[in-house]
Design an enzyme around this catalytic site. Structure first.
Site: not given
Length: 515
Positions: A43, A154
């Site tokens: 990532r 979120d």
């Protein structure tokens, strides 16, 4: 965008990697990555490449660069959060919601006619929208007399943008029979360069009660956090696996404080802990466990019968990595109050294999990406394939699958997942060949018959689809209705038999003959 000619740096050997990793974990609470360097490095490579910096030291400098650094932190937090979302995920919990929890709340709120629900870590919105569909069908004609609000929060701005658009690929709807897709969604046309296969837009009537806000669940662990108006129901699934035990207890305590005295809390399957017993009461339900504020929870009739006629039937769909009974598995949503860092993640997932796990009342073994043996992952096994697909890395998952099949071309489960991934990638001919190969290896593979039938429906080959669906029904019925199906996302044989029969009935007069 990455600068041309810059080689991929070896972040694992970069002396600045360890302090950067510690800084990321300290800021996000993602203790999940303490022993998952390979996944974190993957990532970080993406963000370093996108930011056009040379190495970890340069990236750390960028993160400290005022407003630009904060913007990059937001992108990094979204990137490192592994999210999964699909509609009506985790059949046992939606069965409990449909048959016990929501009916009890509707009865308790009959006088005030107000219902407040929070989907914490909602990712791209499938969970709050699933709840909106369920509440609408349970209330039926009484819905206009109620004030229903469903909040989805979120950490990922990108995921929330997708949630607000309410447009999904077919993978997010993979557990829905075709007739239900038509009831809840409208079909979107394919758009060259944007949406190769088309997609599905949620109908407006199911969007109305749902709103979205950016939020980080770590704030619940901070003293003095404002409480706001309490909720009747909170879902927080596949979030706590990212945190250490102390943070988990603090966040769950904070969630409990946000409930009304007779409210309900649902967590992910791997997330129950005995530490919650001091402030929450556990309520055992078939296949799952729910929580209520301690000493304030009145009794409720569990499994008292089916939902009203207007409610939707039980459907397949569960956590993406269910294993053999007794082992925990991650649920929907994402870490740190986060969801998927990629807005298209919902369309790029691989469903689980194995039976549905029983709900744990004590500590359970977390099962997120890379939770399996690293050597097996590197070898390209199913766990590695799932981890890549769960991260939105469909292409990498496909490559890992090819490696695994080169090693063992007669593995039935690998052939099944080859079919699912090929269909996700738009390779329908390869998907058909792979599903038929799985059935050649295992004639009674119910889920392969079922998915082959759905594929043949999409390919407009109704007579062949009927044969595949008839086989799914016949082999399911032979197992008994409560049997958990291998590779079935927690679905029972009875659920798949019903779904296959409904799909077959929708084909009308196409002939049948089991093959």
């Amino acid at each position: 965008m990455a600068r041309p000619g810059i080689p991929r740096p070896d972040l694992g050997a970069d002396p600045a990697y360890a302090p950067l990793k510690a800084r990321i974990i300290a800021r996000t609470g993602h203790h999940y990555y303490i022993d998952k360097d390979e996944l974190l490095i993957e990532r970080l490579h993406r963000r370093i490449r996108a930011a056009a910096v040379a190495d970890c030291a340069a990236y750390a400098t960028l993160l400290s660069s005022g407003a630009e650094g904060e913007a990059e932190w937001a992108r990094l937090e979204a990137e490192i959060t592994v999210g999964e979302t699909f509609f009506f995920r985790y059949a046992e919990q939606f069965k409990a919601l449909r048959e016990a929890i929501l009916p009890a709340l509707i009865a308790a709120r009959a006088a005030e006619r107000v219902l407040r629900i929070w989907s914490a870590g909602c990712s791209t919105g499938a969970e709050p929208y699933s709840l909106a569909i369920l509440v609408r069908e349970l209330l039926g004609d009484a819905l206009p007399d109620w004030r229903v609000t469903i909040l989805g929060t979120d950490i990922s701005v990108e995921a929330l943008a997708t949630a607000r658009a309410a447009e999904y690929g077919r993978w997010a709807l993979r557990t829905m029979p075709p007739e239900e897709r038509l009831r809840y969604f409208t079909r979107l046309p394919a758009t060259p360069g944007i949406r190769r296969e088309g997609g599905y837009a949620l109908r407006p009537e199911f969007r109305g009660p749902v709103r979205f806000e950016r939020g980080n669940l770590l704030t619940l662990a901070e003293p003095g956090t404002p409480q706001g108006e309490p909720f009747d129901l909170i879902l927080c699934r596949n979030v706590l696996i990212y945190f250490d035990a102390r943070t988990v207890a603090a966040v769950v305590r904070g969630l409990g404080r946000r409930l009304r005295p007779d409210g309900w809390l649902l967590l992910g399957h791997a997330e129950p802990s005995p530490a919650f017993a001091s402030f929450l009461d556990a309520v055992s339900m078939p296949g799952t466990v729910a929580y209520r504020p301690r000493s304030e929870a009145p009794p409720v009739a569990l499994g008292a019968g089916p939902a009203p006629d207007s409610a939707r039937p039980a459907r397949p769909g569960k956590e993406p990595r269910a294993q053999e009974p007794g082992r925990g598995a991650a649920e929907s949503g994402a870490g740190a109050g986060a969801g998927a860092g990629r807005p298209d993640a919902a369309a790029d997932r691989v469903p689980s294999r194995g039976a549905a796990s029983a709900a744990a009342t004590g500590p359970a073994e977390p099962e997120g990406p890379d939770a399996a043996d690293p050597a097996a992952d590197e070898a390209g096994g199913l766990d590695r394939i799932r981890a890549l697909a769960d991260s939105g890395e469909t292409g990498a998952a496909w490559r890992a699958l090819r490696v695994a099949l080169d090693r063992d071309p007669t593995d039935t489960a690998l052939r099944f997942y080859e079919g699912l991934l090929a269909r996700t990638l738009g390779r329908d001919a390869e998907a058909e060949r792979a599903l038929r190969a799985a059935l050649y290896l295992d004639r009674g593979f119910v889920m392969a018959h079922y998915h082959l039938g759905l594929l043949l429906i999409a390919l407009q080959r109704p007579h062949e689809a009927v044969r595949a669906l008839d086989n799914a029904v016949a082999f399911s019925q032979a197992l008994g209705p409560d049997t958990a199906l291998p590779e079935g996302d927690g679905a029972s044989a009875g659920e798949i038999a019903a779904s296959a029969a409904a799909a077959r009935a929708a084909l009308g007069g196409a002939g049948s003959r089991r093959s």
